[in-house]
Design an enzyme around this catalytic site. Sequence first.
Site, PDB file in Angstrom:
ATOM      1  CG  ASP A 109      -0.215  -0.125   2.446  1.00  0.00           C
ATOM      2  OD1 ASP A 109       1.061  -0.194   2.675  1.00  0.00           O
ATOM      3  OD2 ASP A 109      -0.798   0.157   3.584  1.00  0.00           O
ATOM      4  CE  LYS A 160       0.911   0.949  12.880  1.00  0.00           C
ATOM      5  NZ  LYS A 160       0.867  -0.243  12.160  1.00  0.00           N
ATOM      6  CG  ASP A 218       0.315   3.358   4.597  1.00  0.00           C
ATOM      7  OD1 ASP A 218      -0.755   3.359   4.057  1.00  0.00           O
ATOM      8  OD2 ASP A 218       0.742   2.777   5.545  1.00  0.00           O
TER       9      ASP A 218
END
Length: 355
Positions: A109, A160, A218
């Site tokens: 992606d 993250k 992204d």
Amino acid sequence: MEAILLVGGRGTRLRPLTISTPKPLLPTAGVAFLAHQLARAHAAGVERIVFATSYRAEMFEAAFGAHAHGVDLAYVDERQPLGTGGAIRNAARALTCGPDDPVLILNGDILSGHDVPAQVKLHEQAGAAVTLHLTEVEDPSRFGCVPTDDGGRVTAFLEKTSHPVTNQINAGCYVFRRSAIDTIAEDEVVSVERETFPALIASGAVVMGHVEPAYWLDVGTPEAFVRGSCDLVLGRLASSAMPGDPGERLTLAGASVSPGAVVRGGTTVGRGAVVEAGATVLGSVLLDDAFVAEGATVRGSVLSRGARVGPGAVLDEVILGDGAVVGPGNELCGGLRVWPGIELPPTAVRFSTDA
Ligand code: GDD
Ligand code: MG
């Protein structure tokens, strides 16, 4: 060089677009998103790509077959999603290269203009186990945060984290030494970001960062998906897969745009789509057979196949699912998503920013 393309994610952040089509196959600047990645991989010297598939696996081979955009293609499915690391290990069964050869791994992606051959060169010169493309973003908490030392060696991998130590992030394109893939457990769910990279770093393996601030995106959120499509149409990232020249809009065969309509900002108008006189469409993606009636305004939005916007309606950053209908006079904004087949009657919804 061979590559593995990770395309098994469910693309939940892009629903309802991804209900019927996996994220990497969404039409983007006139072709399936992956067509741009395949063309760029070919230009970077990739000759063969193994697709690591899971969600709607059968659709990938149906879309691209055994050869596309100059690259030979193979497909390896996961019965259960194996996570990014498990998917790489599983797909590596179909590689034909030797144990010391570099293998390119790509998230499915990402639009990136970075110099892949330069990344591979750094990898070989450093004798690295893995070399990651790194880029800088404003909000690293949504990505893998990757600090490096003065010599470019990766010192940690924090996926993250709410406490990022640098704005430098994992850009989702890796060079693995073929034998380093075999350190990943077989037939198990493994995250390359949360398990494999931290383990390699802790073991003292050489993990390098190729830092390059080229065009990078992204496309995993609606806003980014629209931006990516428009950037390709506008020529901000060159793609030989685009079916037309860069410009303010890409109008596919069979589309009809009235001379009295304003359509720009990198908008794609799909096959059979119609934009009537007096309508304004800015920076949007109109898929096949979408319809924008007279006097309507559409900005930063996606109209899926057969979606219809009635006369005078206003859409600002809205996603319409397949066949959704927005009746005349509605005003929708702010990330609203209309599920496939839903019909909003005339002036049923009006969002206002007025005090
Ligand atoms: N085959 C397979 N199986 N593919 C998977 C699976 C799986 O179980 N899970 C995810 N993928 C694929 C997705 O289809 C996508 O192409 C890629 O792996 C990354 O998944 P995303 O869901 O897009 O992850 P992300 O965007 O939250 O984070 C990743 O990309 C960031 C860069 O955009 C991470 O790699 C971050 O570290 C990175 O910064
Ligand atoms: Mg992603």
